[in-house]
Enzyme design. Structure first.
Site, PDB file in Angstrom:
ATOM      1  N   GLU A 174       0.842  -1.196   0.000  1.00 20.68           N
ATOM      2  CA  GLU A 174       0.000   0.000   0.000  1.00 20.68           C
ATOM      3  C   GLU A 174       0.880   1.251   0.000  1.00 20.68           C
ATOM      4  OE1 GLU A 174      -3.375   0.422  -0.343  1.00 20.68           O
ATOM      5  OE2 GLU A 174      -2.514   2.405  -0.577  1.00 20.68           O
ATOM      6  N   CYS A 220       5.873   4.788   9.224  1.00 20.72           N
ATOM      7  CA  CYS A 220       6.469   3.990   8.140  1.00 20.72           C
ATOM      8  C   CYS A 220       7.965   4.226   7.906  1.00 20.72           C
ATOM      9  CB  CYS A 220       5.707   4.232   6.849  1.00 20.72           C
ATOM     10  SG  CYS A 220       4.051   3.528   6.920  1.00 20.72           S
ATOM     11  N   ARG A 264       3.015   8.742  15.810  1.00 18.05           N
ATOM     12  CA  ARG A 264       4.089   7.741  15.932  1.00 18.05           C
ATOM     13  C   ARG A 264       5.400   8.316  15.376  1.00 18.05           C
ATOM     14  NH1 ARG A 264       0.881   2.544  13.522  1.00 18.05           N
ATOM     15  NH2 ARG A 264      -0.044   4.147  12.204  1.00 18.05           N
TER      16      ARG A 264
HETATM   17  N1  LIG Z   1       0.008   4.051   8.016  1.00 18.40           N
HETATM   18  C1  LIG Z   1       0.424   4.235   6.779  1.00 18.40           C
HETATM   19  O1  LIG Z   1       0.479   5.342   6.265  1.00 18.40           O
HETATM   20  C2  LIG Z   1       0.845   3.050   5.947  1.00 18.40           C
HETATM   21  C3  LIG Z   1       1.012   3.219   4.558  1.00 18.40           C
HETATM   22  C4  LIG Z   1       1.379   2.120   3.803  1.00 18.40           C
HETATM   23  C5  LIG Z   1       1.619   0.893   4.414  1.00 18.40           C
HETATM   24  N2  LIG Z   1       1.478   0.767   5.753  1.00 18.40           N
HETATM   25  C6  LIG Z   1       1.694  -0.562   6.348  1.00 18.40           C
HETATM   26  O2  LIG Z   1       0.421  -1.152   6.602  1.00 18.40           O
HETATM   27  C7  LIG Z   1       0.461  -1.941   7.807  1.00 18.40           C
HETATM   28  C8  LIG Z   1      -0.577  -1.432   8.788  1.00 18.40           C
HETATM   29  O3  LIG Z   1      -0.241  -0.110   9.151  1.00 18.40           O
HETATM   30  P1  LIG Z   1      -1.242   0.822   9.963  1.00 18.40           P
HETATM   31  O4  LIG Z   1      -0.632   2.170  10.038  1.00 18.40           O
HETATM   32  O5  LIG Z   1      -2.610   0.656   9.426  1.00 18.40           O
HETATM   33  O6  LIG Z   1      -1.156   0.108  11.395  1.00 18.40           O
HETATM   34  P2  LIG Z   1      -2.123   0.307  12.655  1.00 18.40           P
HETATM   35  O7  LIG Z   1      -1.292   0.040  13.832  1.00 18.40           O
HETATM   36  O8  LIG Z   1      -2.856   1.611  12.540  1.00 18.40           O
HETATM   37  O9  LIG Z   1      -3.225  -0.846  12.471  1.00 18.40           O
HETATM   38  C9  LIG Z   1      -2.962  -2.213  12.597  1.00 18.40           C
HETATM   39  C10 LIG Z   1      -4.231  -2.884  13.115  1.00 18.40           C
HETATM   40  O10 LIG Z   1      -4.046  -4.291  13.114  1.00 18.40           O
HETATM   41  C11 LIG Z   1      -4.710  -4.811  14.238  1.00 18.40           C
HETATM   42  N3  LIG Z   1      -4.208  -6.156  14.558  1.00 18.40           N
HETATM   43  C12 LIG Z   1      -2.988  -6.508  15.037  1.00 18.40           C
HETATM   44  N4  LIG Z   1      -2.929  -7.841  15.208  1.00 18.40           N
HETATM   45  C13 LIG Z   1      -4.114  -8.339  14.827  1.00 18.40           C
HETATM   46  C14 LIG Z   1      -4.662  -9.650  14.779  1.00 18.40           C
HETATM   47  N5  LIG Z   1      -3.941 -10.702  15.183  1.00 18.40           N
HETATM   48  N6  LIG Z   1      -5.929  -9.803  14.343  1.00 18.40           N
HETATM   49  C15 LIG Z   1      -6.652  -8.731  13.948  1.00 18.40           C
HETATM   50  N7  LIG Z   1      -6.185  -7.462  13.963  1.00 18.40           N
HETATM   51  C16 LIG Z   1      -4.944  -7.274  14.409  1.00 18.40           C
HETATM   52  C17 LIG Z   1      -4.425  -3.802  15.334  1.00 18.40           C
HETATM   53  O11 LIG Z   1      -5.313  -3.916  16.422  1.00 18.40           O
HETATM   54  C18 LIG Z   1      -4.578  -2.499  14.558  1.00 18.40           C
HETATM   55  O12 LIG Z   1      -5.901  -2.004  14.613  1.00 18.40           O
HETATM   56  C19 LIG Z   1       1.896  -1.845   8.307  1.00 18.40           C
HETATM   57  O13 LIG Z   1       2.625  -2.920   7.800  1.00 18.40           O
HETATM   58  C20 LIG Z   1       2.394  -0.546   7.687  1.00 18.40           C
HETATM   59  O14 LIG Z   1       3.781  -0.539   7.506  1.00 18.40           O
HETATM   60  C21 LIG Z   1       1.080   1.802   6.532  1.00 18.40           C
END
Ligand SMILES: NC(=O)c1ccc[n+]([C@@H]2O[C@H](COP(=O)([O-])OP(=O)(O)OC[C@H]3O[C@@H](n4cnc5c(N)ncnc54)[C@H](O)[C@@H]3O)[C@@H](O)[C@H]2O)c1
Length: 435
Positions: A149, A261, A329
């Site tokens: 993403e 990130c 973060r």
């Molecule tokens: N935030 C960004 O801008 C962004 C952009 C691109 C990619 N990413 C990637 O996407 C991924 C998610 O990032 P994010 O910022 O959304 O993280 P986040 O911490 O906001 O969300 C992650 C969610 O996953 C849930 N979770 C964890 N373990 C779980 C399980 N076993 N079952 C169900 N739910 C579970 C958590 O409770 C949380 O709500 C990461 O790998 C990140 O590097 C993030």
């Protein structure tokens, strides 16, 4: 199409909502019962412009629902996106425990034709490992694909709905086609749908973030040098940006990059490279000097007040790591706050969206102000840490009246140094001399 999205954080919630918006039947799943309860109550646990309205519309029209029941949900789903967090672990590598937990738990319960798509940012080779691991647990072949993403918090819906490109990593052409059909509604303006191997797709995400982090780090280093040489980084930026090989994007100096990130992804690449005995010296420097950059503004503050920092009161505008998000973060504002608290400086902080997240960390050690001007009452100076649009054209007269001392430490170069001097401020910026 029946879709499950595991993880309802910044990426998962946007993904599930936008996929529902294009007509799919989507269930957002999270293990955090509080988050799911919030979503079921019609609220959203994060701030992202436009997201609340879109979630409301799609839940009302029953295309989007939320659940904590992973196994009960995935058994009906044709596509399962994994968007759980992959934070940095103690040794710098990505912590994949959430990904493995989800994969192991759901493997025996999937439909025979289910496709598992990894959206989380993961080290190269993870997709293959997940496929092998899930297939072993299930006792039959399970298909996995990679779909990194690229959305930006603060503009996430637009980025998802109108992506520059969609990248998928697949092992079979039919899987690529299935995902292309899914993304069709978002690619009507001929933006490319790029099909590659899962390994290349995983690497693409890391290389993109490593490149962007390097650009920020580069311009920050040049900005620091400009200050020493009496050159102005803003003029230099204009001087280089018109060169089409360089361009203007992502070349704004600041107080160090933060966010969920860049720091963790740069460290994950460093760790990955070292484990293959192929060190990435440039990225090691990017990470090291970015951490140093977060101390540049605190150093300017210390230099301005000399030994008399204890007992001073500082206003802070902006806590989020960037505008239009509540995400703090790794935000550079946190480094400034930690350093100032150590020196017993009182802090009056304002952010349009991130105050609740800051309060969860700092409790009553900060004074939280719900308006920018109230963060200025009686302060000895103001630090600007996030370039929220509403900070760009304040009433300087009102500001000067509220502040005990008219000193501004601007980590985002919002104003012109000479103009600030003319309206009575001592003004420090990044890479620009204080007049
Ligand atoms: N935030 C960004 O801008 C962004 C952009 C691109 C990619 N990413 C990637 O996407 C991924 C998610 O990032 P994010 O910022 O959304 O993280 P986040 O911490 O906001 O969300 C992650 C969610 O996953 C849930 N979770 C964890 N373990 C779980 C399980 N076993 N079952 C169900 N739910 C579970 C958590 O409770 C949380 O709500 C990461 O790998 C990140 O590097 C993030």
């Amino acid at each position: 199409m029946k879709i499950a999205v595991v993880g309802t954080g910044y990426v998962g919630l946007v993904t599930s909502t936008c996929l529902a918006e294009s007509g799919n039947e989507v269930v957002g799943i999270d293990k955090d019962a509080q988050k799911i309860a919030t979503l079921k109550a019609g609220k959203i646990p994060i701030y992202e412009p436009g997201l609340l309205e879109l979630v409301a519309r799609n839940t009302r029209e029953q295309r989007l629902t939320f659940s904590t029941d992973l196994l009960g949900t995935v058994k009906d789903a044709e596509l399962i996106f994994i968007a759980v967090g992959t934070p940095q672990s103690a040794n710098g590598a990505a912590d994949l425990s959430a990904l493995w937990a989800v994969g192991d738990a759901m493997a025996p319960h999937l439909r025979p034709d289910a496709l598992v798509v990894v959206k989380s940012t993961v080290p190269v080779g993870t997709n293959r490992q997940l496929m092998e691991r899930m297939s072993k647990v299930a006792g039959r072949a399970i298909e996995t694909a990679s779909n990194p993403e690229f959305l930006k918090e603060g503009a996430a819906i637009d980025d998802f709905m109108k992506p520059d490109r969609v990248v998928v990593g697949v092992r079979r052409a039919e899987v690529g086609q299935k995902l292309q059909d899914l993304y069709g509604p978002f690619l009507r303006t001929e933006h490319p749908f790029l099909v590659m191997s899962p390994e290349s797709a995983e690497m693409t995400k890391y290389v993109a973030n490593a490149m962007l982090a390097t650009k920020i780090r580069f311009i920050n280093e040049m900005a620091n040098l400009c200050e020493k040489l009496d050159a102005d980084i803003n003029e230099v930026r204009r001087g280089i940006g018109h060169d089409q090989r360089i361009g203007f994007q992502f070349l704004f100096p600041g107080p160090g990059y933060g966010g969920s990130c860049f720091p963790k992804d740069v460290n994950a690449v460093i760790h990955l490279a070292n484990s293959y005995d192929s060190p990435v010296a440039l990225l090691e420097a990017v990470d090291r000097v970015n951490e140093r950059q977060k101390h540049v503004l605190p150093a300017k503050i210390r230099k301005h007040y000399g030994k008399n920092l204890k007992g001073k009161c500082l206003g802070i505008w902006g806590l989020a790591f960037k505008p239009r998000t509540d995400d703090i973060r790794e935000a550079p504002a946190l480094t400034l706050i930690d350093e100032m608290l150590k020196e017993e400086v009182q802090l009056r902080v304002h952010d349009p969206e991130a105050i609740a997240n800051a309060r969860a960390i700092y409790g009553d050690r900060l004074t939280y102000c719900d308006r920018p001007y109230s963060a200025l009452e009686g302060v000895d100076g103001l630090a600007i840490m996030t370039e929220w649009p509403e900070f760009r054209r304040p009433d300087f007269e009102v500001m000067r009246r509220l502040m005990r001392e008219p000193a501004i430490f601007d980590g985002r170069n919002l104003f012109e140094p000479k103009a600030m001097q003319a309206v009575g401020f001592t003004y420090y910026a990044i890479g620009r001399a204080t007049p």
